[in-house]
Write an enzyme that holds these catalytic residues in place. Structure first.
Site, PDB file in Angstrom:
ATOM      1  N   ASN A 158       6.655  -7.384   6.958  1.00 19.83           N
ATOM      2  CA  ASN A 158       5.497  -6.607   7.380  1.00 19.83           C
ATOM      3  C   ASN A 158       4.212  -7.250   6.877  1.00 19.83           C
ATOM      4  O   ASN A 158       4.027  -7.445   5.679  1.00 19.83           O
ATOM      5  CB  ASN A 158       5.574  -5.177   6.834  1.00 19.83           C
ATOM      6  CG  ASN A 158       4.334  -4.374   7.210  1.00 19.83           C
ATOM      7  OD1 ASN A 158       4.163  -3.965   8.352  1.00 19.83           O
ATOM      8  ND2 ASN A 158       3.448  -4.153   6.240  1.00 19.83           N
ATOM      9  N   GLU A 159       3.332  -7.591   7.810  1.00 20.02           N
ATOM     10  CA  GLU A 159       1.993  -8.097   7.530  1.00 20.02           C
ATOM     11  C   GLU A 159       1.956  -9.297   6.579  1.00 20.02           C
ATOM     12  O   GLU A 159       1.114  -9.384   5.687  1.00 20.02           O
ATOM     13  CB  GLU A 159       1.085  -6.990   6.998  1.00 20.02           C
ATOM     14  CG  GLU A 159       0.842  -5.867   7.990  1.00 20.02           C
ATOM     15  CD  GLU A 159      -0.217  -4.881   7.518  1.00 20.02           C
ATOM     16  OE1 GLU A 159      -0.592  -4.906   6.326  1.00 20.02           O
ATOM     17  OE2 GLU A 159      -0.685  -4.085   8.349  1.00 20.02           O
TER      18      GLU A 159
ATOM     19  N   TYR B 189      -6.227  -1.789  13.400  1.00 20.08           N
ATOM     20  CA  TYR B 189      -7.019  -0.631  12.992  1.00 20.08           C
ATOM     21  C   TYR B 189      -8.453  -0.721  13.508  1.00 20.08           C
ATOM     22  O   TYR B 189      -9.398  -0.447  12.777  1.00 20.08           O
ATOM     23  CB  TYR B 189      -6.980  -0.491  11.471  1.00 20.08           C
ATOM     24  CG  TYR B 189      -5.619  -0.071  10.961  1.00 20.08           C
ATOM     25  CD1 TYR B 189      -5.267   1.267  10.879  1.00 20.08           C
ATOM     26  CD2 TYR B 189      -4.672  -1.019  10.582  1.00 20.08           C
ATOM     27  CE1 TYR B 189      -4.016   1.667  10.419  1.00 20.08           C
ATOM     28  CE2 TYR B 189      -3.423  -0.647  10.126  1.00 20.08           C
ATOM     29  CZ  TYR B 189      -3.097   0.704  10.049  1.00 20.08           C
ATOM     30  OH  TYR B 189      -1.859   1.096   9.596  1.00 20.08           O
TER      31      TYR B 189
ATOM     32  N   LYS C  70      -3.315   8.873   6.414  1.00 19.60           N
ATOM     33  CA  LYS C  70      -3.252   8.609   7.846  1.00 19.60           C
ATOM     34  C   LYS C  70      -2.163   9.404   8.559  1.00 19.60           C
ATOM     35  O   LYS C  70      -1.944   9.221   9.764  1.00 19.60           O
ATOM     36  CB  LYS C  70      -3.038   7.114   8.095  1.00 19.60           C
ATOM     37  CG  LYS C  70      -4.215   6.229   7.674  1.00 19.60           C
ATOM     38  CD  LYS C  70      -4.001   4.790   8.089  1.00 19.60           C
ATOM     39  CE  LYS C  70      -5.157   3.910   7.635  1.00 19.60           C
ATOM     40  NZ  LYS C  70      -5.203   3.763   6.165  1.00 19.60           N
TER      41      LYS C  70
ATOM     42  N   ASP D 293       0.818  -1.207   0.000  1.00 17.69           N
ATOM     43  CA  ASP D 293       0.000   0.000   0.000  1.00 17.69           C
ATOM     44  C   ASP D 293       0.858   1.266   0.000  1.00 17.69           C
ATOM     45  O   ASP D 293       0.701   2.154   0.834  1.00 17.69           O
ATOM     46  CB  ASP D 293      -0.936  -0.016   1.214  1.00 17.69           C
ATOM     47  CG  ASP D 293      -1.967   1.097   1.161  1.00 17.69           C
ATOM     48  OD1 ASP D 293      -2.280   1.566   0.054  1.00 17.69           O
ATOM     49  OD2 ASP D 293      -2.439   1.506   2.237  1.00 17.69           O
TER      50      ASP D 293
ATOM     51  N   TYR E  23     -10.667   0.218   9.963  1.00 11.49           N
ATOM     52  CA  TYR E  23     -11.061  -0.816   9.011  1.00 11.49           C
ATOM     53  C   TYR E  23     -12.131  -1.740   9.586  1.00 11.49           C
ATOM     54  O   TYR E  23     -12.872  -2.370   8.840  1.00 11.49           O
ATOM     55  CB  TYR E  23      -9.849  -1.628   8.560  1.00 11.49           C
ATOM     56  CG  TYR E  23      -8.882  -0.842   7.707  1.00 11.49           C
ATOM     57  CD1 TYR E  23      -9.306  -0.195   6.551  1.00 11.49           C
ATOM     58  CD2 TYR E  23      -7.536  -0.742   8.059  1.00 11.49           C
ATOM     59  CE1 TYR E  23      -8.426   0.531   5.774  1.00 11.49           C
ATOM     60  CE2 TYR E  23      -6.645  -0.025   7.279  1.00 11.49           C
ATOM     61  CZ  TYR E  23      -7.098   0.616   6.139  1.00 11.49           C
ATOM     62  OH  TYR E  23      -6.219   1.340   5.368  1.00 11.49           O
TER      63      TYR E  23
ATOM     64  N   TRP F  73       0.539   5.106  12.545  1.00  9.61           N
ATOM     65  CA  TRP F  73       0.618   5.039  11.087  1.00  9.61           C
ATOM     66  C   TRP F  73      -0.179   6.210  10.542  1.00  9.61           C
ATOM     67  O   TRP F  73      -1.378   6.258  10.697  1.00  9.61           O
ATOM     68  CB  TRP F  73       0.043   3.717  10.580  1.00  9.61           C
ATOM     69  CG  TRP F  73       0.305   3.514   9.112  1.00  9.61           C
ATOM     70  CD1 TRP F  73      -0.571   3.670   8.078  1.00  9.61           C
ATOM     71  CD2 TRP F  73       1.547   3.137   8.528  1.00  9.61           C
ATOM     72  NE1 TRP F  73       0.041   3.414   6.893  1.00  9.61           N
ATOM     73  CE2 TRP F  73       1.352   3.092   7.131  1.00  9.61           C
ATOM     74  CE3 TRP F  73       2.819   2.867   9.042  1.00  9.61           C
ATOM     75  CZ2 TRP F  73       2.370   2.767   6.240  1.00  9.61           C
ATOM     76  CZ3 TRP F  73       3.823   2.538   8.144  1.00  9.61           C
ATOM     77  CH2 TRP F  73       3.591   2.487   6.773  1.00  9.61           C
TER      78      TRP F  73
ATOM     79  N   ASN G 160       0.012  -4.591  13.939  1.00 11.69           N
ATOM     80  CA  ASN G 160      -0.691  -3.545  13.190  1.00 11.69           C
ATOM     81  C   ASN G 160      -2.189  -3.766  13.378  1.00 11.69           C
ATOM     82  O   ASN G 160      -2.711  -4.809  12.978  1.00 11.69           O
ATOM     83  CB  ASN G 160      -0.353  -3.620  11.699  1.00 11.69           C
ATOM     84  CG  ASN G 160       1.075  -3.220  11.395  1.00 11.69           C
ATOM     85  OD1 ASN G 160       1.814  -2.806  12.275  1.00 11.69           O
ATOM     86  ND2 ASN G 160       1.463  -3.346  10.129  1.00 11.69           N
TER      87      ASN G 160
END
Length: 592
Positions: A413-414, A469, A568, A162, A473, A549, A467
């Protein structure tokens, strides 16, 4: 790989400036030998910079394929008898390099440096032509991954991260001169014994001469505090001034190669004396518990894209000091060398991350969805992908191992982490990382699709990085429900007995959009969202850090979920503070 520097035995020459650029979407330049002559049909392109946003042609912004860079330079006449090298601090995502008509280097990976010995191809005092074909294509066997699709409108790059797939020569290019017998590498490891700092070092040399290694450690005033002989030894510093968060005190280690008392080579390595360890749920620096405050960041700015810029470097650090941030994560790739040097001097703590982002087909560019692929399989991310990933880890650790600011490695990451295939993929990578560096904790960043109890990779990590949200989200606009759900999950993670760093939490916010009712996308909602998260963190003692973030708004691929990029940021893309920045400053500057 040692950084280029000027000493009494070494010299460097920057090749930064305007190069010639020609885009090549079909790869025709290789067969046509574009490297063998001055580039035709080219345009001027600054180095360092991404090429995407500098030109006005829309095709340049979304170009897929090779971008040919070329310049000429004169080798200094005083370099006769020296080993002459050509170094690229990065080329995103891979490059083939020629000097004159001769291919001299190939490198895979867009965020770590490479260099090549060109001594036999150049003559001091004469001009050389340097050409680089820089390719931005991503596949399932690259880090990060992606796919190139053939469409009626031409080839299109689809990527799973992203942030915008900026490409080009983002960092400096150098000619360097060193003695033929030289310091090839140095590794520094520091410990503390009471008030005494212990600086262990290991020096690698190369070249035809027999030499003796002598090391001299000097304090910030240039006063010698320790000396030793031998390629591997320890230096002891009484009453050492430790490197610490907010106190970027650096010693300087001079590594001297001598032959019969005559100096052959000299290299200077900064040293910050400090220790890092995980004890229970505490993250300790110099034996003291440390709490991370700061951001996930991006190398991203208007016009330049990912091109390194010292003005933005200094300004961004000034903003972090103003807001009370003591740390950041290099999301989602290694940053320019200059960033770590400055973090060392400023006493800013860094979580250093490999460019392994997008290894999760359950995510769609940061938006919950599906990509239609299986993440780990023989046809997608496979054993070859892991080899590339492993090399990226090796190159990152080798480059950044001596920075005191780097306290934690993040190897992904993720990624998908809730399957047997994910465990099989990552276990060897954790083993590799620990074999390369036993002095720092190792971790990865977990995403919400692999909550506590389902993630199979988190047990391999020394630190839990999450991470989340809630309130953006999921539970969008319902901060009460978000707080309840977030508290419940975080308390589960705390039961694992490891330190927890919240590496991402944030809400998209249009600067200047205001609402009486804390409507999502408004500045009021962003502040309320952050306050909710902070209440959750403060309830859980295992939480040892919070990284919002993001530091600043940044560019992404186009899409209906992204209004001219990701919004963000606590700051706008041009670094103006939103209301959230003032709220964070109130919280972080009040911390002891």
């Amino acid at each position: 790989m040692l950084r280029p520097q000027d000493t009494n035995t070494r010299e460097r020459k920057s090749l930064n400036g305007l190069w010639e650029l020609r885009l090549d979407g079909t790869g025709a330049g290789h067969d046509a030998r574009w490297f063998a002559a001055p580039l035709e049909e080219s345009v001027a392109m600054p180095v360092p910079a991404s090429y995407n946003d500098i030109l006005t042609d829309p095709a340049a912004r979304t170009h897929v394929g090779d971008a040919w860079y070329q310049t000429t330079a004169r080798v200094p006449r005083g370099w006769a008898g020296q080993r002459i090298s050509l170094r690229f601090d990065s080329a995103t995502h891979r490059a083939v390099v020629w000097v004159g008509d001769t291919e001299v280097a190939r490198h895979e990976g867009g965020y770590t440096p490479f260099e090549v010995d060109i001594t036999e191809l150049v003559t001091p005092g004469e001009e050389i032509r340097v050409t680089a074909a820089v390719n931005n294509e991503l596949t399932f066997q690259t880090i990060p991954p992606g796919i190139v699709e053939d469409t009626p409108q031409g080839r299109r790059q689809r990527y799973f991260h992203d942030f915008f797939n900026y490409a080009g020569l983002h960092r400096s290019v150098w000619l360097t001169a060193t003695p033929r017998t030289r310091v090839e590498d140095v590794t520094v490891v520091t410990t503390i014994d009471g008030t005494t700092g212990v600086v262990g070092y290991d020096v690698v040399t190369d070249g035809p001469e027999d030499v003796t290694v002598v090391t001299v450690l000097r304090d910030a005033d240039g006063v010698e505090v320790a000396r030793a002989a031998g390629a591997s030894s320890e230096l002891h510093v009484a009453d050492a001034h430790l490197w610490a968060p907010g106190d970027g005190y650096l010693y300087e280690l001079e590594i001297r190669l001598e032959n019969g008392g005559e100096l052959v080579d000299s290299y200077l390595q900064t040293v910050g004396i400090r220790t890092v360890e995980v004890v229970g749920t505490e993250f300790r620096i110099n034996g003291e518990p440390f709490y991370f405050t700061g951001f996930g960041k991006h190398e991203d700015s208007p016009v330049r894209g990912k091109g390194h810029d010292d003005a933005f470097l200094v300004h961004d650090f000034a903003l972090m000091e103003w807001i009370g941030a003591n740390s950041f994560r290099t999301s989602h790739y290694p940053y320019a060398d200059e960033v770590y040097d400055y973090a060392d001097r400023q006493g800013i703590v860094v979580i250093d991350e490999v460019a392994a982002v997008g290894q999760n087909m359950g995510l769609g560019g940061g938006i919950f969805g599906t990509q239609g692929y299986t993440t780990f399989s023989p046809e997608t991310i496979n054993d070859k992908s892991r080899e590339v990933h492993a090399q990226a880890i090796r190159e990152l650790f080798a480059r950044d191992k001596n920075h005191p600011s780097v306290v934690l490695w993040s190897i992904a990451n993720e990624p998908e982490s809730d399957t047997d295939a994910a465990r099989a993929y990552f276990e060897p990578l954790f083993e590799l990382a620990r074999s390369l560096d036993s002095t720092r904790p190792i971790g990865f960043v977990n995403v919400m699709l692999a909550p506590h109890g389902k993630c199979q990779v988190s047990e391999l990590a020394d630190v839990i990085m999450l991470n989340r949200y809630y309130g953006w989200y999921v539970n969008t606009g319902d901060l009460a429900a978000a707080e309840e759900a977030w508290t419940a999950e975080l308390e589960q993670w705390a039961g694992d007995g490891k330190p927890i760093i919240i590496t991402e939490y944030g809400a998209d916010t249009m600067a200047g959009l205001h609402s009486l009712h804390q409507t999502p996308w408004s500045e009021e909602y962003q502040v309320a969202y952050l306050e909710m998260n902070h209440r959750v963190f403060d309830k859980v003692p295992a939480v040892v850090g919070e990284h919002v973030w993001n530091f600043a708004d940044f560019q992404t691929s186009d899409g209906v979920f992204r209004a001219d990029g990701n919004k963000k940021g606590a700051f706008t893309r041009d670094r103006r503070p939103k209301a959230a920045a003032h709220a964070l400053r109130s919280r972080w500057t009040a911390r002891p």
